[in-house]
Design an enzyme around this catalytic site. Structure first.
Site, short mmCIF file in Angstrom:
data_model
loop_
_atom_site.label_atom_id
_atom_site.label_comp_id
_atom_site.label_asym_id
_atom_site.label_seq_id
_atom_site.Cartn_x
_atom_site.Cartn_y
_atom_site.Cartn_z
N ASN A 9 45.50 33.59 29.84
CA ASN A 9 45.73 35.36 30.05
C ASN A 9 45.13 35.82 31.84
O ASN A 9 43.53 36.13 31.71
CB ASN A 9 45.00 36.33 29.63
CG ASN A 9 45.01 38.12 29.59
OD1 ASN A 9 46.17 37.80 29.96
ND2 ASN A 9 44.75 38.15 28.71
N LYS A 11 44.94 38.55 33.51
CA LYS A 11 45.10 39.45 33.13
C LYS A 11 45.02 40.67 35.36
O LYS A 11 46.39 39.36 35.61
CB LYS A 11 43.29 40.09 32.76
CG LYS A 11 43.67 39.36 31.20
CD LYS A 11 41.50 39.86 30.93
CE LYS A 11 41.61 39.28 29.50
NZ LYS A 11 40.20 39.70 29.72
N HIS A 95 46.95 43.59 23.45
CA HIS A 95 45.79 42.90 23.74
C HIS A 95 44.16 43.85 23.63
O HIS A 95 44.44 45.01 23.57
CB HIS A 95 45.56 42.75 25.27
CG HIS A 95 44.78 41.72 25.82
ND1 HIS A 95 43.03 42.54 26.48
CD2 HIS A 95 44.08 40.59 25.30
CE1 HIS A 95 42.59 41.84 26.32
NE2 HIS A 95 42.37 40.23 26.09
N GLU A 97 42.45 45.36 25.73
CA GLU A 97 42.63 46.48 26.86
C GLU A 97 43.50 47.29 26.48
O GLU A 97 43.18 48.38 26.98
CB GLU A 97 42.64 45.18 28.02
CG GLU A 97 41.40 44.55 28.11
CD GLU A 97 41.39 43.02 29.12
OE1 GLU A 97 42.32 42.98 29.57
OE2 GLU A 97 40.38 42.46 29.12
N GLU A 167 40.44 37.60 19.05
CA GLU A 167 39.52 37.97 19.58
C GLU A 167 38.45 39.29 19.71
O GLU A 167 39.08 41.01 19.73
CB GLU A 167 40.76 38.84 21.08
CG GLU A 167 41.53 37.31 22.03
CD GLU A 167 42.25 37.58 23.79
OE1 GLU A 167 41.91 36.78 24.11
OE2 GLU A 167 41.88 38.44 23.27
N GLY A 173 34.83 38.63 28.48
CA GLY A 173 33.93 38.59 29.21
C GLY A 173 33.03 39.27 29.30
O GLY A 173 32.46 39.45 30.59
N SER A 213 35.56 34.41 25.87
CA SER A 213 34.63 33.69 26.75
C SER A 213 35.13 32.70 26.73
O SER A 213 34.24 31.43 26.35
CB SER A 213 32.88 34.11 26.38
OG SER A 213 32.73 35.76 27.07
P1 13P Z 1 37.51 35.83 28.45
O1 13P Z 1 38.40 34.65 28.34
O2 13P Z 1 36.98 36.42 30.22
O3 13P Z 1 36.85 36.71 28.13
O4 13P Z 1 38.95 37.11 27.99
C1 13P Z 1 39.63 36.31 26.91
C2 13P Z 1 40.47 36.99 26.82
O5 13P Z 1 40.84 38.06 26.43
C3 13P Z 1 42.15 36.48 27.02
O6 13P Z 1 43.42 37.39 26.49
#
Ligand code: 13P
Length: 253
Positions: A9, A11, A95, A97, A167, A173, A213
Site C-alpha cells: 500500500n 498510500k 483502511h 486511515e 491491521e 507506521g 510494520s
Molecule cells: P506500515 O507497514 O507502514 O506500518 O503500514 C501498514 C499499512 O497501513 C498498510 O496498509
C-alpha cells in the site's frame, strides 16, 4: 491450501513518473516468483500507468479506495467501475486511515465492498483495533463487529474471494509490530468466526493478511503462522529491496 498474498500500500507516495519507474523495477525483480500472489496499490493518479506497466505480469494492481456509487454528483470521488476499467484487480477498503482521518463508517465501507464486487474488483477489507481498545480488552469484539458490518449481505461465493487485512492501528507506521503470536491469535479468532458464520469453504479459502510494520526482518516469523495468509505493507513496500525481500520470504515458505 491458501496462497500467500503480499500487497504493498503506497498510500500518498510516488508521483506518476516515480510509480512507473518503481513498477518497472519490481517487474524485473519479481519475474521468477510464481507461488505467491502480489499486488501494489499506487495513488489513483498513477494507477492507470502502473496497470499498463504491469499488464501480463505476476503483479496485480489495487486501488487504495473507491466510492460506493458508479457515477453521479460525488465531486472528487472515483468509482469502482472506473478503477476496474483502468485495469486494477483489487481495491483496499476501510483502511484505518480512512476510518480515522476521513470518518468512514462501517455502513459506508460495506457499500464500498458491494460496489467492488459489482464492478469486478476484489476487496481487501481492513479491520483493526486501536491501542486503547486493545488495552481495554475489546480488540476481538471491535474486529468482529467491523467484519460483521463490513461483510454484511455478501454471498458465500463472494466472501470466499474477499481478503481481510488485520491491521492493528497501534502497529501502523509505528515500527511496533504485533508479535507473531498476537497476530496469529487474532487471525485464528477471525477464522473461527468465519467457520461459525458461513459455509466451511469460506473459512478455508478467505485469506487474512496481517498489516502493521511488516519488514524484511519480521516477515518470516509472521508469515509462518498458520492463519496469516499474507501481508499488507506500507513503509517497506516503498523500497524495491525491502518489498522484494518480503515476497521472497513468502515464496520460500
Ligand atoms: P506500515 O507497514 O507502514 O506500518 O503500514 C501498514 C499499512 O497501513 C498498510 O496498509
Amino acid at each position: 491450501m491458501r496462497r500467500l498474498f503480499i500487497a504493498g500500500n503506497w498510500k500518498l507516495n510516488k508521483n506518476i513518473n516515480e510509480a512507473e519507474r518503481f513498477a518497472s523495477e519490481l517487474k524485473s525483480a519479481l519475474i521468477d516468483i510464481n507461488t505467491v500472489d502480489i499486488a501494489v496499490a499506487p495513488t489513483v493518479l498513477a494507477l492507470p500507468t502502473v496497470c499498463k506497466k504491469l499488464q501480463h505480469t505476476n503483479i496485480e494492481v489495487s486501488a487504495q479506495n473507491i466510492h460506493s456509487h458508479a457515477s453521479g454528483a460525488f465531486t472528487g470521488e472515483i468509482a469502482a467501475e472506473m478503477i476496474r476499467a483502468a485495469g486494477a484487480t483489487y481495491t483496499i477498503i476501510g483502511h484505518s486511515e480512512r476510518r480515522a482521518i476521513f470518518g468512514e463508517k462501517d455502513e459506508f465501507i460495506n457499500q464500498k465492498v458491494h460496489a467492488a464486487f459489482r464492478s469486478g474488483l476484489l476487496p481487501i477489507l481492513c479491520v483493526g483495533e486501536t491501542l486503547e481498545q486493545r488495552e481495554a480488552g475489546h480488540a476481538s469484539s471491535i474486529v468482529i463487529t467491523q467484519l460483521k458490518k463490513g461483510l454484511n449481505g455478501l454471498s458465500p461465493d463472494q466472501l470466499s474471494c474477499v481478503t481481510i487485512a488485520y491491521e492493528p492501528v497501534w502497529a501502523i507506521g509505528t515500527g511496533k509490530t504485533a508479535s507473531p503470536e498476537q497476530a496469529q491469535d487474532m487471525h485464528a479468532q477471525i477464522r473461527s468466526w468465519l467457520y461459525a458464520s458461513f459455509p466451511a469453504f469460506v473459512g478455508d479459502q478467505l485469506r487474512i493478511q496481517y498489516g502493521g510494520s511488516v519488514k524484511p526482518h519480521n516477515a518470516h516469523a509472521l508469515l509462518s503462522k498458520p492463519d496469516i495468509d499474507g501481508a499488507l505493507i506500507g513503509g517497506a513496500s516503498l523500497k524495491v529491496e525491502a518489498f522484494v525481500s518480503i515476497i521472497e520470504t513468502a515464496a520460500s515458505l
